[in-house]
Design an enzyme around this catalytic site. Structure first.
Site, PDB file in Angstrom:
ATOM      1  CG  HIS A  72     -11.425   4.834  11.370  1.00  0.00           C
ATOM      2  ND1 HIS A  72     -10.196   5.422  11.482  1.00  0.00           N
ATOM      3  CD2 HIS A  72     -11.424   3.823  12.271  1.00  0.00           C
ATOM      4  CE1 HIS A  72      -9.474   4.786  12.400  1.00  0.00           C
ATOM      5  NE2 HIS A  72     -10.210   3.803  12.886  1.00  0.00           N
ATOM      6  CE1 TYR A 200      -5.624   8.991   5.124  1.00  0.00           C
ATOM      7  CE2 TYR A 200      -3.866   8.700   3.515  1.00  0.00           C
ATOM      8  CZ  TYR A 200      -4.976   8.213   4.175  1.00  0.00           C
ATOM      9  OH  TYR A 200      -5.445   6.945   3.893  1.00  0.00           O
ATOM     10  N   PRO A 292       0.077   4.038  -2.448  1.00  0.00           N
ATOM     11  CG  PRO A 292       1.473   3.555  -0.649  1.00  0.00           C
ATOM     12  CD  PRO A 292       1.488   3.794  -2.116  1.00  0.00           C
ATOM     13  CE  LYS A 296     -10.357   4.709  -3.476  1.00  0.00           C
ATOM     14  NZ  LYS A 296     -10.820   4.455  -2.122  1.00  0.00           N
ATOM     15  CE1 TYR A 384      -8.354   7.418   2.482  1.00  0.00           C
ATOM     16  CE2 TYR A 384     -10.184   6.862   3.929  1.00  0.00           C
ATOM     17  CZ  TYR A 384      -8.825   6.875   3.652  1.00  0.00           C
ATOM     18  OH  TYR A 384      -7.941   6.331   4.554  1.00  0.00           O
TER      19      TYR A 384
HETATM   20  P1  FAD Z   1      -1.033  -9.682  -3.889  1.00  0.00           P
HETATM   21  O1  FAD Z   1      -1.534  -9.342  -2.531  1.00  0.00           O
HETATM   22  O2  FAD Z   1       0.305  -9.206  -4.290  1.00  0.00           O
HETATM   23  O3  FAD Z   1      -1.104 -11.273  -4.022  1.00  0.00           O
HETATM   24  C1  FAD Z   1      -0.480 -11.973  -5.068  1.00  0.00           C
HETATM   25  C2  FAD Z   1      -0.076 -13.362  -4.575  1.00  0.00           C
HETATM   26  O4  FAD Z   1       0.418 -14.113  -5.679  1.00  0.00           O
HETATM   27  C3  FAD Z   1       1.037 -13.305  -3.546  1.00  0.00           C
HETATM   28  O5  FAD Z   1       0.669 -14.032  -2.401  1.00  0.00           O
HETATM   29  C4  FAD Z   1       2.231 -13.927  -4.274  1.00  0.00           C
HETATM   30  O6  FAD Z   1       3.084 -14.646  -3.410  1.00  0.00           O
HETATM   31  C5  FAD Z   1       1.551 -14.848  -5.273  1.00  0.00           C
HETATM   32  N1  FAD Z   1       2.360 -15.143  -6.474  1.00  0.00           N
HETATM   33  C6  FAD Z   1       3.192 -14.303  -7.140  1.00  0.00           C
HETATM   34  N2  FAD Z   1       3.726 -14.933  -8.213  1.00  0.00           N
HETATM   35  C7  FAD Z   1       3.213 -16.190  -8.224  1.00  0.00           C
HETATM   36  C8  FAD Z   1       3.382 -17.301  -9.087  1.00  0.00           C
HETATM   37  N3  FAD Z   1       4.195 -17.232 -10.145  1.00  0.00           N
HETATM   38  N4  FAD Z   1       2.719 -18.441  -8.815  1.00  0.00           N
HETATM   39  C9  FAD Z   1       1.888 -18.510  -7.741  1.00  0.00           C
HETATM   40  N5  FAD Z   1       1.694 -17.481  -6.888  1.00  0.00           N
HETATM   41  C10 FAD Z   1       2.348 -16.331  -7.127  1.00  0.00           C
HETATM   42  N6  FAD Z   1      -4.335  -1.248  -0.518  1.00  0.00           N
HETATM   43  C11 FAD Z   1      -5.491  -0.776   0.041  1.00  0.00           C
HETATM   44  O7  FAD Z   1      -6.570  -0.975  -0.527  1.00  0.00           O
HETATM   45  N7  FAD Z   1      -5.500  -0.079   1.214  1.00  0.00           N
HETATM   46  C12 FAD Z   1      -4.362   0.162   1.878  1.00  0.00           C
HETATM   47  O8  FAD Z   1      -4.433   0.757   2.956  1.00  0.00           O
HETATM   48  C13 FAD Z   1      -3.121  -0.304   1.318  1.00  0.00           C
HETATM   49  N8  FAD Z   1      -1.950  -0.108   1.970  1.00  0.00           N
HETATM   50  C14 FAD Z   1      -0.828  -0.734   1.500  1.00  0.00           C
HETATM   51  C15 FAD Z   1       0.321  -0.614   2.255  1.00  0.00           C
HETATM   52  C16 FAD Z   1       1.471  -1.257   1.830  1.00  0.00           C
HETATM   53  C17 FAD Z   1       2.703  -1.123   2.679  1.00  0.00           C
HETATM   54  C18 FAD Z   1       1.482  -2.016   0.618  1.00  0.00           C
HETATM   55  C19 FAD Z   1       2.732  -2.717   0.145  1.00  0.00           C
HETATM   56  C20 FAD Z   1       0.337  -2.123  -0.132  1.00  0.00           C
HETATM   57  C21 FAD Z   1      -0.822  -1.489   0.292  1.00  0.00           C
HETATM   58  N9  FAD Z   1      -2.001  -1.614  -0.423  1.00  0.00           N
HETATM   59  C22 FAD Z   1      -3.152  -1.049   0.095  1.00  0.00           C
HETATM   60  C23 FAD Z   1      -2.054  -2.385  -1.658  1.00  0.00           C
HETATM   61  C24 FAD Z   1      -2.561  -3.808  -1.442  1.00  0.00           C
HETATM   62  O9  FAD Z   1      -1.801  -4.439  -0.436  1.00  0.00           O
HETATM   63  C25 FAD Z   1      -2.483  -4.594  -2.771  1.00  0.00           C
HETATM   64  O10 FAD Z   1      -3.130  -3.834  -3.754  1.00  0.00           O
HETATM   65  C26 FAD Z   1      -3.139  -5.967  -2.647  1.00  0.00           C
HETATM   66  O11 FAD Z   1      -2.320  -6.842  -1.919  1.00  0.00           O
HETATM   67  C27 FAD Z   1      -3.414  -6.584  -4.038  1.00  0.00           C
HETATM   68  O12 FAD Z   1      -3.895  -7.877  -3.894  1.00  0.00           O
HETATM   69  P2  FAD Z   1      -3.608  -8.985  -4.994  1.00  0.00           P
HETATM   70  O13 FAD Z   1      -4.295 -10.211  -4.500  1.00  0.00           O
HETATM   71  O14 FAD Z   1      -3.938  -8.459  -6.319  1.00  0.00           O
HETATM   72  O15 FAD Z   1      -2.041  -9.178  -5.007  1.00  0.00           O
HETATM   73  C1  DHB Z   2      -2.904   2.239   5.578  1.00  0.00           C
HETATM   74  C2  DHB Z   2      -2.241   2.213   4.381  1.00  0.00           C
HETATM   75  C3  DHB Z   2      -2.558   3.150   3.430  1.00  0.00           C
HETATM   76  O1  DHB Z   2      -1.943   3.140   2.247  1.00  0.00           O
HETATM   77  C4  DHB Z   2      -3.529   4.131   3.663  1.00  0.00           C
HETATM   78  O2  DHB Z   2      -3.782   5.067   2.724  1.00  0.00           O
HETATM   79  C5  DHB Z   2      -4.203   4.128   4.855  1.00  0.00           C
HETATM   80  C6  DHB Z   2      -3.887   3.169   5.833  1.00  0.00           C
HETATM   81  C7  DHB Z   2      -2.552   1.240   6.611  1.00  0.00           C
HETATM   82  O3  DHB Z   2      -1.658   0.427   6.357  1.00  0.00           O
HETATM   83  O4  DHB Z   2      -3.158   1.268   7.699  1.00  0.00           O
END
Ligand code: FAD
Ligand code: DHB
Length: 388
Positions: A72, A200, A292, A296, A384
Site C-alpha cells: 500500500h 482511518y 493499535p 506499530k 506510519y
Molecule cells: P506476542 O505476539 O504476544 O507473543 C508472545 C508469545 O509468548 C505468545 O505466543 C504467548 O503464547 C507466549 N507466552 C506467553 N507466556 C508464556 C510463557 N510463560 N511461557 C512460554 N510462552 C509464553 N501491531 C502492528 O505492528 N500492526 C498492526 O496492525 C497491529 N494490529 C493489532 C491488532 C490487534 C487486534 C492486536 C491484538 C494487536 C495488534 N498489533 C499490531 C500488535 C501486535 O500484534 C503485537 O505487538 C505483537 O504480537 C507482539 O509480538 P510479541 O512476539 O512481542 O508478543
Molecule cells: C490493522 C490493525 C491495525 O492496528 C492498524 O492500525 C492497521 C491495520 C489490521 O489488523 O489490518
C-alpha cells in the site's frame, strides 16, 4: 538441556530472534505455552513497515509476504464526511505491506523447522532462575515432564502477560502506563475490499478502521466499550454501526459479507524499563504495548529483536558486551517515538466521551491541519511507515 539463548514465547519477537540467531550460527530453543495450531491462527496485526518487510526479505522469509501481501502506498483519513489521502510513498519514498501477523508466524515457524530449529510447543509452568549469574535457567513442563534449560542468555519474548517482565525485580523496574477508556471491536468478513487503501475514520459515534487481509477477506474495527461483549452485537447491529460511522451519502458504501470472526481488544500504552536485567533481555510486547491505531506493535517487536540479535552476536564474535549493555537505551529511543505516534493517532481519531465541546473542536482542527499541511502529513507518513 543446554543452549546458547533460551527464548520464551513464539510470537513474532521470539521466532524472528531465533531465526536471526540461527543465521549468525547461534543456537536457541524457543518455548511456547500454546500449540503450533493456535499461534498460527490467532488473528492480530496486519501492517508491516518497510523495515519489517526488508528484514523478512533479507533473511529469506519474505517470499510469501511479497507474493500474497498487499503493498500500500497510501492511507486515508476520513472525518467530517470527507476522505483525505495521505500519500505515504510520495511523502517518504516508502510503503507498507498488509500481511497478517499469523502468516508471518507461519513463515517463521516453517523456516525454523526446516533448519532443525528447536521449538517446543504447549509447555507449561515456565519459570526463570539465575539471571544475575552467567548460567541463567528456564524451568518448564513439556509432555508431562519437568525440564531445566540452561543458557547463556534468556530472551523474554512472551508478550504482555508473560513471566519474563516480572522476573525483573520491582525495585529495579519502572513502568509507564496509560489505559484508554475504549476498545476495538474487530471482525473478519468474507467480502471483496471496499477501498484500495486502509481508511482511518473519525466519527462522533467513534473511530472505525477499514483494513484488509486478501481480495476475499476484509478486516474491520470499530471503537467500542472495552467491557462490552461480542454477544451484544448481532451482525445487523455491527453493519449498522459501520455504515453510520463511515458513509456520508456520496454513493460510496462499505461492502458487507459473512462475518466469521469477532473479538474485542482493550487499548493501552505501556513501557517497562529497563528491558534487561543480568542475562535476561525483554523484547516486544513483554516490554511495551501501544494502542493499535498506529499499527506499530509487531514492528516494534521486530526492531527490538534485530538489535538484540546484533548484541548477542557481538558478544559471541568479539566478546564485546557493549551492544548488550546499551540494548535498553538504544531500543527505548525508537519505542518512545512509536509510543508517542500511537498515542497521537489514538487521541486524534477516537471519540472521548468526556471531551468538552472545546476539545472536540480542537480534535477536528488537528485533523484539518494534518491533511492540509504537507509538513504534518509528512510527519504522519514518516511515523506510519517507520522511516527513521
Ligand atoms: P506476542 O505476539 O504476544 O507473543 C508472545 C508469545 O509468548 C505468545 O505466543 C504467548 O503464547 C507466549 N507466552 C506467553 N507466556 C508464556 C510463557 N510463560 N511461557 C512460554 N510462552 C509464553 N501491531 C502492528 O505492528 N500492526 C498492526 O496492525 C497491529 N494490529 C493489532 C491488532 C490487534 C487486534 C492486536 C491484538 C494487536 C495488534 N498489533 C499490531 C500488535 C501486535 O500484534 C503485537 O505487538 C505483537 O504480537 C507482539 O509480538 P510479541 O512476539 O512481542 O508478543
Ligand atoms: C490493522 C490493525 C491495525 O492496528 C492498524 O492500525 C492497521 C491495520 C489490521 O489488523 O489490518
Amino acid at each position: 538441556m543446554r543452549t546458547q539463548v533460551a527464548i520464551i514465547g513464539a510470537g513474532p519477537a521470539g521466532l524472528l530472534l531465533s531465526h536471526l540467531l540461527h543465521l549468525k550460527g547461534i543456537e536457541s530453543v524457543v518455548l511456547e505455552t500454546r500449540s503450533r495450531e493456535e499461534i498460527e491462527s490467532t488473528i492480530r496485526a496486519g501492517v508491516l513497515e518497510q523495515g519489517t518487510m526488508d528484514i523478512l526479505t533479507e533473511t529469506g522469509v519474505g517470499e510469501r509476504m511479497k507474493r500474497e501481501g498487499a503493498l500500500h502506498h497510501g492511507i486515508e483519513l476520513a472525518f467530517g464526511g470527507r476522505r483525505h489521502r495521505i500519500d505515504l510513498t510520495e511523502l517518504t519514498g516508502q510503503a507498507i505491506t498488509v500481511y497478517a501477523q499469523h502468516e508471518v508466524i507461519k513463515d517463521l515457524v516453517a523456516a525454523r523447522l526446516a533448519a532443525q530449529g528447536q521449538l517446543l510447543f504447549s509447555v507449561s509452568g515456565t519459570s526463570i532462575e539465575g539471571v544475575e549469574t552467567d548460567k541463567p535457567r528456564v524451568r518448564f513442563m513439556h509432555e508431562g515432564e519437568q525440564h531445566t534449560l540452561e543458557a547463556d542468555f534468556i530472551a523474554g519474548c512472551d508478550g504482555f502477560h508473560g513471566v519474563s517482565r516480572p522476573a525483573i525485580p520491582d525495585s529495579k523496574r519502572q513502568d509507564y502506563q496509560r489505559i484508554y477508556p475504549f476498545g476495538w471491536f474487530g471482525v473478519l468478513v468474507e467480502a471483496p475490499p471496499s477501498s484500495d487503501e486502509l481508511i482511518y475514520a473519525q466519527h462522533e459515534r467513534g473511530f472505525v478502521l477499514v483494513s484488509t487481509r486478501s481480495p476475499t477477506v476484509q478486516r474491520l474495527y470499530f471503537q467500542c466499550d472495552p467491557k462490552d461483549s461480542v454477544d451484544n452485537w448481532s451482525d445487523d447491529r455491527i453493519w449498522n454501526e459501520f455504515h453510520t460511522r463511515l458513509e456520508n451519502g456520496d454513493g460510496w458504501r462499505l461492502k458487507e459479507g459473512k462475518i466469521f470472526q469477532k473479538g474485542i481488544i482493550g487499548m493501552r500504552s505501556f513501557v517497562s524499563t529497563p528491558m534487561q536485567h543480568g542475562r535476561l533481555f525483554l523484547a516486544g510486547d513483554a516490554a511495551h504495548i501501544v494502542p493499535p491505531t498506529g499499527a506499530k506493535g509487531l514492528n516494534l517487536a521486530v526492531g527490538d529483536v534485530k538489535r538484540l540479535a546484533q548484541g548477542i552476536d557481538d558478544f559471541y564474535r568479539s566478546a564485546s558486551e557493549a551492544g548488550l549493555a546499551s540494548y535498553t537505551e538504544q531500543a527505548l529511543k525508537r519505542i518512545w517515538r512509536a509510543e508517542y505516534f500511537s498515542w497521537w493517532m489514538t487521541s486524534m481519531l477516537h471519540t472521548f466521551e468526556d471531551a468538552s465541546p472545546f476539545q472536540r473542536q480542537i480534535q477536528r482542527a488537528e485533523l484539518e491541519n494534518v491533511v492540509n499541511s504537507r509538513a504534518l502529513s509528512t510527519a504522519l507518513a514518516e511515523n506510519y511507515v517507520g522511516a527513521f
